[in-house]
Design an enzyme around this catalytic site. Structure first.
Site, mmCIF file in Angstrom:
data_model
loop_
_atom_site.group_PDB
_atom_site.id
_atom_site.type_symbol
_atom_site.label_atom_id
_atom_site.label_comp_id
_atom_site.label_asym_id
_atom_site.label_seq_id
_atom_site.Cartn_x
_atom_site.Cartn_y
_atom_site.Cartn_z
ATOM 1 N N GLU A 266 0.868 -1.178 0.000
ATOM 2 C CA GLU A 266 0.000 0.000 0.000
ATOM 3 C C GLU A 266 0.901 1.222 0.000
ATOM 4 O O GLU A 266 1.665 1.444 0.943
ATOM 5 C CB GLU A 266 -0.937 0.043 1.196
ATOM 6 C CG GLU A 266 -1.916 1.209 1.047
ATOM 7 C CD GLU A 266 -2.848 1.382 2.219
ATOM 8 O OE1 GLU A 266 -2.600 2.288 3.025
ATOM 9 O OE2 GLU A 266 -3.812 0.595 2.323
ATOM 10 N N CYS A 300 -2.330 8.012 4.019
ATOM 11 C CA CYS A 300 -2.280 7.718 2.594
ATOM 12 C C CYS A 300 -3.617 7.963 1.908
ATOM 13 O O CYS A 300 -3.657 8.254 0.709
ATOM 14 C CB CYS A 300 -1.821 6.285 2.368
ATOM 15 S SG CYS A 300 -2.793 5.063 3.277
#
Length: 529
Positions: A266, A300
């Site tokens: 990720e 994020c």
């Protein structure tokens, strides 16, 4: 500071004594003769040193992986019920002791306490979910064999072995432990690379997991620089779970690929939010502020690009400015502050560089746009920019701070095309009263998750659904079925009975081929597979 736990000397919680830190540090896998320089981070609230943690050498990583591999062999034979009991015991201990880890998370990251609590809530949800659902996700599956009735086939899932988890500083509990839990419940051992800024939070969690009943060698923690210790982890384990920058993710993927080892990554994002003409402007502004400035923008999935229909642009902007100005900056160990500190001088410099570059090239600061040393050394005001153009760094590069850019789009424009600009594809948001149209637009956005009438939390918090990125935002998914199955390999077990697959000793190959062709044609007419 508002808590009695804080010492007069700085931000260190008084209960975090040297003896307590020493107990946590016993979980650092130190076995080799080499003694690298120990790791000392600095507390974002006041830049005082936190606590010194021993660092590992590559031989320590190798020893940790070897020990974990031995422990995994026994762990793989334990029952799903036994693993579930440990995960649920950890869940209960986490909720009972959460004030401790909230202090630690704030001390090491500088985030507001509510945002620290969100990590606790998410890890508890993950522990509970996989404790209850792991057996279902990993259950053997019967499938039809090559010859119906004669070939019996079962597909089973077997653990990878030793999983390496490399987690970042921005969510040290959620990303440090949330990926470990499904790996353990799938029958693996884990070696975690702790981020140097937030090693204490991970070590606290490891200590808590031991109290819950997890065997000592089954989850090992290594510390030190990413380039040395992180690389050694990637080079030794059977699967890598990495969360971090796209640039580092590429390196991790390349090293894993050379060993034919799988990786889940990720990575970064430059996440868009669309406000349609029919949106509830008040709700959209409130949701945008949360999605943009939670965790001081250091997540994020946080929003950095906001596209607003021109007919509601001014009303939305004015409401967003009002909401943003009302946010309370503070370095408090209670819930009286909305926005905390950035994590490091480097992160503050990166945010300032993006804003200064944009302003220098003609962008306008609508609100914010300055550091707040009067609050703390690394505080920066939540910032809204207008007039951002492609020649500005903030246009396409991830800022990873409390900065968003506001863009109007025309009535005849396509907001999806704007949302799909760039190479990232992690998270997106659409605000609209027309649910059907919002879902139609969501299907056109190239993004791992799309939130409708929410900024980011609805998808990220739904732990039964996968979470991850497309494009430069990564590979694989955490959460849901894929979040645990990725830690296993699929194994097919096929048993043949009565007749062999192929010509018998008493028949010719030609006769076997003719009969098989007839059977294939019959199966086609019957609609079988």
């Amino acid at each position: 500071m508002t808590r009695e736990q804080l010492t007069a000397a700085g931000s260190r919680p008084a209960w975090v004594t040297d003896e307590v830190v020493a107990r946590w540090c016993r979980w650092v896998a130190r076995h080799g003769a080499a003694e690298p320089e120990p790791v000392t981070a600095f507390a974002p609230f006041d830049l005082s040193p936190t606590a010194t943690v021993p660092a590992c050498a590559p031989e320590d990583v190798a020893s940790a992986v070897a020990g974990a591999r031995e422990a995994q062999r026994a762990w793989a034979t334990t029952s799903a019920a036994h693993r579930r009991e440990i995960a649920l015991a950890f869940h209960d201990l986490l909720l009972r002791r959460q004030e401790q880890v909230l202090d630690l998370i704030q001390w090491e990251t500088g985030k507001a306490r509510y945002h620290a609590w969100q990590e606790v809530a998410q890890v508890a949800a993950i522990a509970r979910h996989y404790a209850r659902r792991a057996r279902h996700y990993l259950a053997p599956r019967r499938v039809r064999g090559m010859v119906p009735g004669l070939t019996k086939v079962r597909e089973v899932r077997v653990p990878k072995g030793v999983v390496g988890v490399i987690s970042p500083w921005n969510y040290p509990l959620y990303l440090g432990v949330g990926d470990v839990l499904p790996a353990l419940l799938a029958g693996n051992a884990v070696v975690s690379k702790a981020d140097s800024q937030t090693a204490l939070t991970l070590l606290w969690a490891r200590d808590l997991m031991a109290e819950a009943g997890l065997p000592d060698d089954l989850w090992r923690v290594v510390t030190g620089s990413g380039s040395v210790v992180g690389t050694a982890v990637v080079d030794a384990v059977d699967f890598v779970c990495f969360t971090g920058s796209t640039a580092t993710g590429r390196t991790v993927a390349e090293r894993a690929a050379r060993r034919l080892v799988g990786a889940s990554l990720e990575l970064g994002g430059k996440n868009p939010l669309i406000v349609r003409e029919d949106a509830d402007v008040t709700a959209a502004a409130a949701g945008t502020a949360v999605a943009a400035f939670a965790n001081t923008g250091q997540m994020c999935v946080h929003v950095e690009r906001v596209y607003v229909h021109e007919r509601v642009h001014d009303a939305f902007r004015d409401e967003l400015v009002r909401v943003t100005r009302a946010l309370r900056l503070g370095r408090t160990y209670d819930y009286s502050s909305d926005i905390g500190s950035l994590v490091s001088p480097a992160q503050l410099a990166a945010v300032e560089a993006h804003v200064d570059d944009a302003v220098g090239k003609g962008a306008r600061v609508v609100v914010g746009g300055r550091a707040r040393p009067d609050v703390g050394p690394l505080f920066y005001e939540p910032t809204i920019l207008e007039g951002v153009t492609p020649d500005m760094a903030v246009f396409a590069e991830e800022t990873f701070g409390p900065v968003i850019s506001l863009y109007p789009y025309a009535a005849d424009g396509d907001p999806v095309a704007l949302a799909n600009l760039g190479t990232y594809g992690l998270s997106a948001s659409i605000w609209s009263r027309d649910s059907r149209e919002a879902h139609r637009l969501a299907g056109r956005i190239r993004s791992g998750s799309v939130n409708i009438n929410d900024g980011a939390a609805a998808a990220a918090g739904s732990v039964e659904a996968g979470m991850g990125g497309m494009g430069d935002s990564g590979l694989g998914r955490r959460h849901g079925a894929e979040g645990i199955r990725k830690y296993t390999d699929s194994q097919t077990i096929a048993a043949q009975r009565l007749l062999p697959l192929g010509p018998s000793p008493k028949s010719s190959a030609g006769g076997f081929v003719r009969r098989t062709n007839q059977q294939l044609a019959l199966l086609r007419r019957l609609g079988v597979r």
